[in-house]
Design a protein around this motif. Structure first.
Motif, mmCIF file in Angstrom:
data_model
loop_
_atom_site.group_PDB
_atom_site.id
_atom_site.type_symbol
_atom_site.label_atom_id
_atom_site.label_comp_id
_atom_site.label_asym_id
_atom_site.label_seq_id
_atom_site.Cartn_x
_atom_site.Cartn_y
_atom_site.Cartn_z
ATOM 1 N N ALA A 32 0.952 -1.115 -0.362
ATOM 2 C CA ALA A 32 0.160 -0.011 -0.269
ATOM 3 C C ALA A 32 0.535 1.436 -0.219
ATOM 4 N N GLY A 33 2.244 1.050 1.083
ATOM 5 C CA GLY A 33 2.801 2.840 0.761
ATOM 6 C C GLY A 33 3.285 3.029 -0.816
ATOM 7 N N VAL A 34 4.046 2.087 -1.277
ATOM 8 C CA VAL A 34 4.328 1.988 -2.938
ATOM 9 C C VAL A 34 2.917 2.370 -4.292
ATOM 10 N N ILE A 35 1.847 1.900 -3.595
ATOM 11 C CA ILE A 35 0.626 2.579 -4.409
ATOM 12 C C ILE A 35 0.603 3.909 -3.799
ATOM 13 N N SER A 36 0.694 4.535 -2.338
ATOM 14 C CA SER A 36 0.299 5.169 -2.281
ATOM 15 C C SER A 36 1.757 6.679 -2.635
ATOM 16 N N ALA A 37 2.388 6.356 -2.630
ATOM 17 C CA ALA A 37 3.615 6.208 -3.076
ATOM 18 C C ALA A 37 3.418 7.294 -4.733
ATOM 19 N N ALA A 38 2.981 6.471 -5.058
ATOM 20 C CA ALA A 38 2.894 6.946 -7.095
ATOM 21 C C ALA A 38 1.723 7.643 -7.412
#
Length: 149
Positions: A57-63
């Motif tokens: 989820a952190g990767v999704i949020s960052a992108a």
């Protein structure tokens, strides 16, 4: 949309994105830059997953944050910059796919605050699958030497 002339926003967005070390670490590439809309894509990487093997989820949020921030960057004057001040992400489906597409679009431009919406899609065989949405607010920054481009 009521806004100032964004000038050559594609060149500015591309130059700024090239300085995004974190996006490079994720393997994320800037693939489309239009007025008030930006797309970023990245391949699946098992090093970016959580304990169940889904994209974290952190990767999704960052992108999504990057896509929305750069969409905002396309509608501001060339001397200004953008910083995210708030966002909310809704995770709708597990991040499972061969590739991922993150699209940011401007909902409401402004001279100080810009509102953007983002969508994340998993891409594999078949139609794209919506996995997350984001709503964010970006602040237009002017006159600060430590926050440029």
């Amino acid at each position: 949309m009521d806004e100032t002339d964004p000038g050559d926003f594609r060149e500015r967005v591309t130059r700024s994105y090239e300085r995004q070390q974190f996006m490079r670490t994720l393997g994320a590439e800037l693939t489309r830059v239009e007025h008030a809309m930006v797309e970023i894509e990245m391949p699946f990487n098992p090093k970016l997953t959580q304990q169940h093997g889904f994209l974290h989820a952190g990767v999704i949020s960052a992108a999504l944050d990057a896509a929305c921030g750069y969409a905002a960057y396309t509608v501001i004057d060339p001397e200004a910059s953008i910083l995210t001040i708030e966002f909310k992400v809704n995770l709708m489906s597990p991040g499972r796919g061969d590739r991922f597409l993150f699209r940011g679009e401007i909902t409401k431009p402004g001279s100080t605050i810009i509102v953007a919406d983002g969508r994340a899609y998993a891409l594999s065989n078949g139609p794209a699958k919506l996995i997350a949405s984001m709503s964010g607010s970006m602040m237009v920054i002017r006159g600060r030497e430590d926050v440029t481009g």
